[in-house]
Write an enzyme that holds these catalytic residues in place. Structure first.
Site, PDB file in Angstrom:
ATOM      1  N   GLU A 103      -5.507   0.428  -1.900  1.00  0.00           N
ATOM      2  CA  GLU A 103      -5.493   2.051  -2.326  1.00  0.00           C
ATOM      3  C   GLU A 103      -4.504   2.704  -1.123  1.00  0.00           C
ATOM      4  O   GLU A 103      -4.068   3.655  -1.364  1.00  0.00           O
ATOM      5  CB  GLU A 103      -6.846   2.514  -2.077  1.00  0.00           C
ATOM      6  N   HIS A 134       1.091   6.081  -8.586  1.00  0.00           N
ATOM      7  CA  HIS A 134      -0.164   5.519  -7.978  1.00  0.00           C
ATOM      8  C   HIS A 134      -0.416   4.075  -8.461  1.00  0.00           C
ATOM      9  O   HIS A 134      -0.643   3.152  -7.724  1.00  0.00           O
ATOM     10  CB  HIS A 134      -1.379   6.276  -8.693  1.00  0.00           C
ATOM     11  N   GLU A 135      -0.384   3.934  -9.771  1.00  0.00           N
ATOM     12  CA  GLU A 135      -0.782   2.374 -10.141  1.00  0.00           C
ATOM     13  C   GLU A 135       0.788   1.610  -9.874  1.00  0.00           C
ATOM     14  O   GLU A 135       0.381   0.416  -9.599  1.00  0.00           O
ATOM     15  CB  GLU A 135      -0.926   2.299 -11.781  1.00  0.00           C
ATOM     16  N   HIS A 164       0.020   0.062  -6.576  1.00  0.00           N
ATOM     17  CA  HIS A 164      -0.882  -1.210  -6.596  1.00  0.00           C
ATOM     18  C   HIS A 164       0.130  -2.207  -7.034  1.00  0.00           C
ATOM     19  O   HIS A 164      -0.080  -3.589  -6.469  1.00  0.00           O
ATOM     20  CB  HIS A 164      -1.949  -1.064  -7.743  1.00  0.00           C
TER      21      HIS A 164
END
Length: 491
Positions: free
Chosen positions: A286, A256-257, A260
């Site tokens: 997101e 997830h990170e 980003h």
């Protein structure tokens, strides 16, 4: 130098100072000694004071007035759009308020971490009340008589309105609730059991970061209470966390990170330290973290590859096949924690927070009543009771940092990701074969070329529409979820 060139030189210096301020925050959440908390609050307040002064400098206004936007190219006009918006918004907020917000949220963040560890919401209440008071004051200054929550939301998703988000949530909720109920009514697939060495988790999580395209020569992976990504350009850092009983927590928070971080790393280098040199909105941000984590990272094709990596790292861990592992990765279950929630229930967590924080900002909900309001709403939405504050209103870092208006961008990002994934599958027909080999280059390359490279060049909804070829809509996300989980659970 022309007025535009002088303005851009000034903006790059401001951007560099903002990166330094961000590094202070990264340090605070990773390696800063606990005894440095009060001094760090003063350091961050001082940096905010300097940044606020630069962003409201009358010379910026003079340069803005002197530049003929029509004489600039597309990039120059986009730079001016961002600079003018920032100048006008920042000038509405008194310098003393901006400085006090930085000081208070630094202290509140550290107090939140302590309160979460101790399950002590009452001990966190005074500082959270102070943060809320300051954010209401800031929102009122920004709104200039308009909707205060919309003014705060605009910091994270420019142009978005709470009423539009309400309509989107109203379209999502019934089908998500129905899908959740139908899936939970079926026998649950086998989950992970046993313990998984945390050192081995971190080794594999770094492999995952590289596999998804994270440039470790310009980044690093550390541990923190709450996973996050920080920085832009050539210094973009991420954090994760480990749990010996749940390696998925580590692996999927990392992916997830990385979504980003790759967005920031892949922005056109010419935009570095300018307003275009960072993600255009948190909803678009997101969309990258969620499509990396879910549509790619939790796909049947990629989990087959990950299954082999986990067997190499941990040996026989009790899951007998790739299909069983795919089911375990995507297992629906009752869960208190938003960041650990499955794809079906995740947006229900966000809707809860959206409604509560709007009530806090409007004054309809007092901080002292937040814990009971959260617990009541959670029981109504999920059908089981919160057992401790760390699993309830203390689980997220956002309100301690004053990030009111941030939460709805998580669901907006899911909606955007649904649109992008539909276009990605059409553009990369061999996607599943690539993912099965642990090759993410086709997917991440498409996202980089069609979205990430643009940074802040386009408005949020425009960059999604350009990449996906459609007006953003919740329909692709719902279709994806119903097809995926319908297949998994035989619905």
């Amino acid at each position: 130098m022309t007025a535009f060139e002088q303005l851009m030189a000034f903006q790059r210096e401001t951007g560099a100072l903002a990166q330094v301020a961000g590094r202070l925050n990264w340090d605070q959440e990773t390696v800063m000694p606990r005894g440095a908390a009060d001094q760090r609050a003063e350091e961050m307040a001082a940096m905010e004071s300097v940044l606020h002064a630069r962003r409201t400098d009358p010379q910026v206004g003079a340069w803005l007035a002197a530049v003929d936007d029509a004489a600039l190219d597309q990039v120059g006009q986009a730079q001016m759009r961002h600079i003018r918006r920032s100048f006008e918004r920042t000038n509405r907020v008194p310098a003393a308020l901006a400085t006090e917000l930085a000081r208070t949220t630094s202290r509140a963040h550290l107090k939140w971490a302590e309160a979460r560890a101790d399950n002590d919401f009452a001990g966190f209440t005074p500082l959270l009340s102070k943060v809320l008071e300051l954010k209401r004051e800031e929102g009122a200054a920004l709104a200039e008589g308009g909707d205060v929550y919309d003014a705060l939301l605009d910091d994270y998703e420019p142009g978005a309105k709470a009423t539009d988000l309400e309509a989107m949530f109203a379209a999502l909720r019934p089908r998500l609730v129905a899908l959740r109920a139908a899936a939970l009514d079926k026998p649950a697939p086998e989950g992970l059991q046993g313990t998984f060495d945390e050192g081995a988790q971190m080794k594999l999580t770094r492999l995952l970061a590289k596999t998804f395209g994270y440039d470790m020569s310009k980044g690093r992976v550390d541990k923190a209470v709450h996973p996050f990504s920080s920085g832009s350009g050539s210094d973009v850092r991420i954090t994760t966390r480990t749990n010996p009983n749940d390696p998925f927590n580590c692996f999927y928070s990392t992916i997830h990170e990385v979504g980003h971080a790759c967005y920031e790393q892949n922005i056109d280098e010419d935009y570095a330290l300018t307003p275009l040199g960072q993600g255009v909105s948190m909803g678009v941000h997101e969309s990258q973290s969620r499509i990396y984590e879910n549509q790619l990272g939790r796909s049947r094709a990629f989990t087959g590859w990950l299954y082999a990596q986990m067997r190499d790292s941990f040996g026989d861990f009790g899951i007998a096949s790739e299909d069983a592992f795919y089911a375990a990765v995507n297992r629906l279950s009752n869960n208190f924690i938003r960041t650990e929630s499955d794809e079906v229930q995740y947006n229900l967590h966000v809707m809860l927070r959206f409604d509560l924080e709007r009530a806090l900002i409007s004054g309809d909900l007092a901080v002292k009543d937040l814990e009971s309001a959260w617990n009541d709403r959670f029981l109504a939405d999920f059908g089981f009771a919160v057992d401790q504050p760390a699993h309830g209103c203390l689980q997220d870092v956002h309100w301690s940092e004053g990030l009111f208006g941030y939460f709805p961008t998580y669901s907006l990002g899911n909606v955007y990701a649904g649109c992008l994934y539909q276009a990605l599958r059409a553009a990369v027909p061999g996607l599943d074969d690539q993912l099965a080999e642990g090759d993410l280059s086709g997917a991440t390359g498409w996202l980089s070329a069609n979205l990430q490279t643009h940074g802040g060049l386009y408005e949020p909804r425009d960059v999604i529409a350009r990449a996906s070829g459609m007006t953003p809509s919740e329909a692709p996300l719902l279709s994806y979820l119903e097809e995926k989980f319908g297949g998994l659970y035989g619905i």
